[in-house]
Design a protein around this motif. Structure first.
Motif, PDB file in Angstrom:
ATOM      1  N   LEU A  97      43.881  52.829  43.394  1.00  0.00           N
ATOM      2  CA  LEU A  97      43.743  52.643  41.950  1.00  0.00           C
ATOM      3  C   LEU A  97      44.804  51.664  41.441  1.00  0.00           C
ATOM      4  O   LEU A  97      46.003  51.848  41.691  1.00  0.00           O
ATOM      5  CB  LEU A  97      43.862  53.979  41.229  1.00  0.00           C
ATOM      6  N   ALA A  98      44.342  50.616  40.762  1.00  0.00           N
ATOM      7  CA  ALA A  98      45.242  49.650  40.125  1.00  0.00           C
ATOM      8  C   ALA A  98      45.476  50.113  38.702  1.00  0.00           C
ATOM      9  O   ALA A  98      44.535  50.170  37.903  1.00  0.00           O
ATOM     10  CB  ALA A  98      44.596  48.269  40.131  1.00  0.00           C
ATOM     11  N   ASN A  99      46.715  50.449  38.384  1.00  0.00           N
ATOM     12  CA  ASN A  99      47.045  50.918  37.040  1.00  0.00           C
ATOM     13  C   ASN A  99      47.729  49.788  36.280  1.00  0.00           C
ATOM     14  O   ASN A  99      48.916  49.536  36.468  1.00  0.00           O
ATOM     15  CB  ASN A  99      47.962  52.150  37.142  1.00  0.00           C
ATOM     16  N   TRP A 100      46.956  49.124  35.432  1.00  0.00           N
ATOM     17  CA  TRP A 100      47.498  47.945  34.729  1.00  0.00           C
ATOM     18  C   TRP A 100      48.322  48.332  33.503  1.00  0.00           C
ATOM     19  O   TRP A 100      48.964  47.481  32.886  1.00  0.00           O
ATOM     20  CB  TRP A 100      46.349  47.007  34.314  1.00  0.00           C
ATOM     21  N   LYS A 101      48.257  49.573  33.101  1.00  0.00           N
ATOM     22  CA  LYS A 101      49.024  50.066  31.944  1.00  0.00           C
ATOM     23  C   LYS A 101      48.810  49.164  30.724  1.00  0.00           C
ATOM     24  O   LYS A 101      47.694  48.688  30.513  1.00  0.00           O
ATOM     25  CB  LYS A 101      50.515  50.170  32.302  1.00  0.00           C
ATOM     26  N   MET A 102      49.878  48.884  29.955  1.00  0.00           N
ATOM     27  CA  MET A 102      49.728  48.039  28.749  1.00  0.00           C
ATOM     28  C   MET A 102      50.283  46.647  29.048  1.00  0.00           C
ATOM     29  O   MET A 102      51.012  46.059  28.260  1.00  0.00           O
ATOM     30  CB  MET A 102      50.480  48.677  27.570  1.00  0.00           C
ATOM     31  N   ASN A 103      49.884  46.119  30.217  1.00  0.00           N
ATOM     32  CA  ASN A 103      50.515  44.886  30.691  1.00  0.00           C
ATOM     33  C   ASN A 103      49.668  43.633  30.568  1.00  0.00           C
ATOM     34  O   ASN A 103      50.169  42.548  30.856  1.00  0.00           O
ATOM     35  CB  ASN A 103      50.929  45.055  32.158  1.00  0.00           C
ATOM     36  N   VAL A 104      48.392  43.758  30.197  1.00  0.00           N
ATOM     37  CA  VAL A 104      47.554  42.553  30.109  1.00  0.00           C
ATOM     38  C   VAL A 104      46.732  42.575  28.820  1.00  0.00           C
ATOM     39  O   VAL A 104      46.303  43.638  28.361  1.00  0.00           O
ATOM     40  CB  VAL A 104      46.594  42.423  31.322  1.00  0.00           C
ATOM     41  N   THR A 105      46.501  41.384  28.268  1.00  0.00           N
ATOM     42  CA  THR A 105      45.586  41.266  27.130  1.00  0.00           C
ATOM     43  C   THR A 105      44.162  41.307  27.685  1.00  0.00           C
ATOM     44  O   THR A 105      43.950  41.243  28.905  1.00  0.00           O
ATOM     45  CB  THR A 105      45.786  39.921  26.416  1.00  0.00           C
ATOM     46  N   VAL A 106      43.192  41.367  26.766  1.00  0.00           N
ATOM     47  CA  VAL A 106      41.793  41.380  27.219  1.00  0.00           C
ATOM     48  C   VAL A 106      41.494  40.098  28.004  1.00  0.00           C
ATOM     49  O   VAL A 106      40.870  40.133  29.069  1.00  0.00           O
ATOM     50  CB  VAL A 106      40.837  41.537  26.021  1.00  0.00           C
ATOM     51  N   ARG A 107      41.975  38.978  27.487  1.00  0.00           N
ATOM     52  CA  ARG A 107      41.717  37.704  28.168  1.00  0.00           C
ATOM     53  C   ARG A 107      42.364  37.698  29.561  1.00  0.00           C
ATOM     54  O   ARG A 107      41.742  37.299  30.541  1.00  0.00           O
ATOM     55  CB  ARG A 107      42.285  36.556  27.315  1.00  0.00           C
ATOM     56  N   GLU A 108      43.581  38.159  29.643  1.00  0.00           N
ATOM     57  CA  GLU A 108      44.259  38.193  30.956  1.00  0.00           C
ATOM     58  C   GLU A 108      43.564  39.166  31.904  1.00  0.00           C
ATOM     59  O   GLU A 108      43.473  38.922  33.107  1.00  0.00           O
ATOM     60  CB  GLU A 108      45.725  38.602  30.774  1.00  0.00           C
ATOM     61  N   ALA A 109      43.051  40.261  31.340  1.00  0.00           N
ATOM     62  CA  ALA A 109      42.360  41.247  32.182  1.00  0.00           C
ATOM     63  C   ALA A 109      41.112  40.629  32.801  1.00  0.00           C
ATOM     64  O   ALA A 109      40.789  40.876  33.970  1.00  0.00           O
ATOM     65  CB  ALA A 109      41.995  42.473  31.348  1.00  0.00           C
ATOM     66  N   ARG A 110      40.410  39.803  32.012  1.00  0.00           N
ATOM     67  CA  ARG A 110      39.202  39.160  32.550  1.00  0.00           C
ATOM     68  C   ARG A 110      39.552  38.252  33.747  1.00  0.00           C
ATOM     69  O   ARG A 110      38.902  38.303  34.793  1.00  0.00           O
ATOM     70  CB  ARG A 110      38.484  38.336  31.471  1.00  0.00           C
ATOM     71  N   VAL A 111      40.625  37.487  33.584  1.00  0.00           N
ATOM     72  CA  VAL A 111      41.032  36.555  34.647  1.00  0.00           C
ATOM     73  C   VAL A 111      41.449  37.337  35.903  1.00  0.00           C
ATOM     74  O   VAL A 111      41.047  37.017  37.029  1.00  0.00           O
ATOM     75  CB  VAL A 111      42.194  35.655  34.142  1.00  0.00           C
ATOM     76  N   LEU A 112      42.210  38.391  35.683  1.00  0.00           N
ATOM     77  CA  LEU A 112      42.691  39.201  36.815  1.00  0.00           C
ATOM     78  C   LEU A 112      41.520  39.887  37.518  1.00  0.00           C
ATOM     79  O   LEU A 112      41.446  39.919  38.762  1.00  0.00           O
ATOM     80  CB  LEU A 112      43.680  40.230  36.255  1.00  0.00           C
ATOM     81  N   ALA A 113      40.590  40.414  36.734  1.00  0.00           N
ATOM     82  CA  ALA A 113      39.433  41.100  37.334  1.00  0.00           C
ATOM     83  C   ALA A 113      38.592  40.114  38.139  1.00  0.00           C
ATOM     84  O   ALA A 113      38.121  40.437  39.239  1.00  0.00           O
ATOM     85  CB  ALA A 113      38.587  41.747  36.239  1.00  0.00           C
ATOM     86  N   ALA A 114      38.422  38.900  37.614  1.00  0.00           N
ATOM     87  CA  ALA A 114      37.621  37.905  38.334  1.00  0.00           C
ATOM     88  C   ALA A 114      38.303  37.536  39.649  1.00  0.00           C
ATOM     89  O   ALA A 114      37.638  37.403  40.691  1.00  0.00           O
ATOM     90  CB  ALA A 114      37.434  36.666  37.463  1.00  0.00           C
ATOM     91  N   ALA A 115      39.628  37.414  39.608  1.00  0.00           N
ATOM     92  CA  ALA A 115      40.359  37.068  40.837  1.00  0.00           C
ATOM     93  C   ALA A 115      40.205  38.178  41.873  1.00  0.00           C
ATOM     94  O   ALA A 115      40.012  37.912  43.071  1.00  0.00           O
ATOM     95  CB  ALA A 115      41.833  36.846  40.511  1.00  0.00           C
ATOM     96  N   LEU A 116      40.251  39.407  41.422  1.00  0.00           N
ATOM     97  CA  LEU A 116      40.107  40.522  42.373  1.00  0.00           C
ATOM     98  C   LEU A 116      38.682  40.591  42.906  1.00  0.00           C
ATOM     99  O   LEU A 116      38.471  40.776  44.099  1.00  0.00           O
ATOM    100  CB  LEU A 116      40.498  41.842  41.699  1.00  0.00           C
ATOM    101  N   ARG A 117      37.717  40.440  42.001  1.00  0.00           N
ATOM    102  CA  ARG A 117      36.319  40.482  42.450  1.00  0.00           C
ATOM    103  C   ARG A 117      36.076  39.431  43.544  1.00  0.00           C
ATOM    104  O   ARG A 117      35.427  39.698  44.544  1.00  0.00           O
ATOM    105  CB  ARG A 117      35.404  40.219  41.256  1.00  0.00           C
ATOM    106  N   ASP A 118      36.661  38.261  43.395  1.00  0.00           N
ATOM    107  CA  ASP A 118      36.462  37.202  44.388  1.00  0.00           C
ATOM    108  C   ASP A 118      37.170  37.492  45.709  1.00  0.00           C
ATOM    109  O   ASP A 118      36.759  37.010  46.749  1.00  0.00           O
ATOM    110  CB  ASP A 118      36.968  35.858  43.849  1.00  0.00           C
ATOM    111  N   ARG A 119      38.250  38.243  45.662  1.00  0.00           N
ATOM    112  CA  ARG A 119      39.037  38.446  46.887  1.00  0.00           C
ATOM    113  C   ARG A 119      38.735  39.759  47.607  1.00  0.00           C
ATOM    114  O   ARG A 119      39.106  39.925  48.759  1.00  0.00           O
ATOM    115  CB  ARG A 119      40.534  38.430  46.556  1.00  0.00           C
ATOM    116  N   ILE A 120      38.162  40.721  46.894  1.00  0.00           N
ATOM    117  CA  ILE A 120      37.924  42.032  47.531  1.00  0.00           C
ATOM    118  C   ILE A 120      36.590  41.944  48.272  1.00  0.00           C
ATOM    119  O   ILE A 120      35.527  41.862  47.655  1.00  0.00           O
ATOM    120  CB  ILE A 120      37.943  43.154  46.471  1.00  0.00           C
ATOM    121  N   ASP A 121      36.677  41.937  49.597  1.00  0.00           N
ATOM    122  CA  ASP A 121      35.474  41.655  50.386  1.00  0.00           C
ATOM    123  C   ASP A 121      34.783  42.933  50.848  1.00  0.00           C
ATOM    124  O   ASP A 121      35.238  44.052  50.596  1.00  0.00           O
ATOM    125  CB  ASP A 121      35.827  40.735  51.558  1.00  0.00           C
TER     126      ASP A 121
END
Ligand code: PEP
Length: 256
Positions: free
Chosen positions: A7-31
């Motif tokens: 479980l990745a616990n992002w807490k209150m560390n990212v804005t909605v825009r940053e969350a989208r970028v981070l999620a896309a990066a993970l989706r691309d790398r998690i095989d």
């Protein structure tokens, strides 16, 4: 064999825009290899949940609420219910994180009510337990952790308990860079499993995932995962860097 849980616990560390970028990066790398071996869940800030649901649709990466209230609706300004979390794509919810216990004064009674509401409304709760440094120094780790477990799970039907994920997170290790020795963590995980056995029977207890959290990094992840009762990891700071989180997940694909 229990499927590993991360479980990745992002807490209150990212804005909605940053969350989208981070999620896309993970989706691309998690095989597919990672997803075959591990259940992967992200707990973003609440506001980012619909964005993550869009970004992760079809990816098999699940979403968790970082918190919830125990009532379904009503005059509880600022709170969200389990059914609201489900509507925006959550299948899990964190309950009793040490930051909620310490900063927002959540006690075991409230945590128990939240757990019951999550199960009733079809969310899988991740129940967090863990001792403070002074409790550890006083030799009270098992007393504290097993007490939180017992009170948190009070009056929950044994047949539902195998669904719950338990996260052991020593409070002194969360966000501090200090870590529990893997063997010391294993001792606590083994005791949690025995405690669950008393509550729901040994067979059900054998199925419960018990994950470790507290300053996990790519460097120490494998040492925790080599312990027989550590079924995965909850990751805060290191989950904000896609490369680090994926390296931790890759450690989860190896069985020793
Ligand atoms: C957490 O917040 O649950 C956590 C484990 O954080 P960190 O990895 O930063 O210690």
């Amino acid at each position: 064999m229990r499927r590993r849980f991360f479980l990745a616990n992002w807490k209150m560390n990212v804005t909605v825009r940053e969350a989208r970028v981070l999620a896309a990066a993970l989706r691309d790398r998690i095989d597919a290899v990672i997803l075959q071996a591990c259940e992967v869940v992200i707990a973003p800030p609440m506001l980012a949940m619909p964005t993550l649901a869009q970004e992760l649709a079809g990816s098999r990466i699940a979403i968790a609420g970082a918190n919830m209230y125990c009532e379904d609706k009503g005059p509880f300004t600022g709170e969200v219910s389990a059914s609201m979390l489900k509507e925006v794509g959550a299948s899990y919810v964190l309950i009793g994180h040490s930051e909620r216990r310490d900063l927002f004064h959540e006690d075991d009674g409230l945590i128990n009510r939240k757990l019951k509401a999550a199960l009733r409304d079809g969310l899988t709760p991740v129940l967090c337990v863990g001792e403070h440094a002074d409790e550890r120094d006083a030799g009270r780790v098992l007393e504290v952790v097993l007490g939180q477990l017992q009170r948190g799970l009070d009056e929950i039907d044994g047949s539902r308990l195998a669904q719950v994920v338990v996260a052991y997170e020593p409070v002194w290790a969360v966000g501090t860079g200090r870590t529990a020795q893997p063997q010391a963590a294993e001792l606590v995980h083994g005791s949690i499993r025995s405690g669950l056995g008393d509550l729901c029977g040994r067979n059900a207890a054998r199925r419960v995932r018990i994950v470790y959290g507290g300053s996990v990094t790519p460097t120490n992840a494998a040492a925790y995962l080599s312990q027989p009762d550590i079924d995965g990891l909850m990751v805060g700071a290191a989950s904000l860097d896609p490369d680090s989180f994926v390296q931790i997940l890759k450690a989860g694909t190896v069985r020793t």
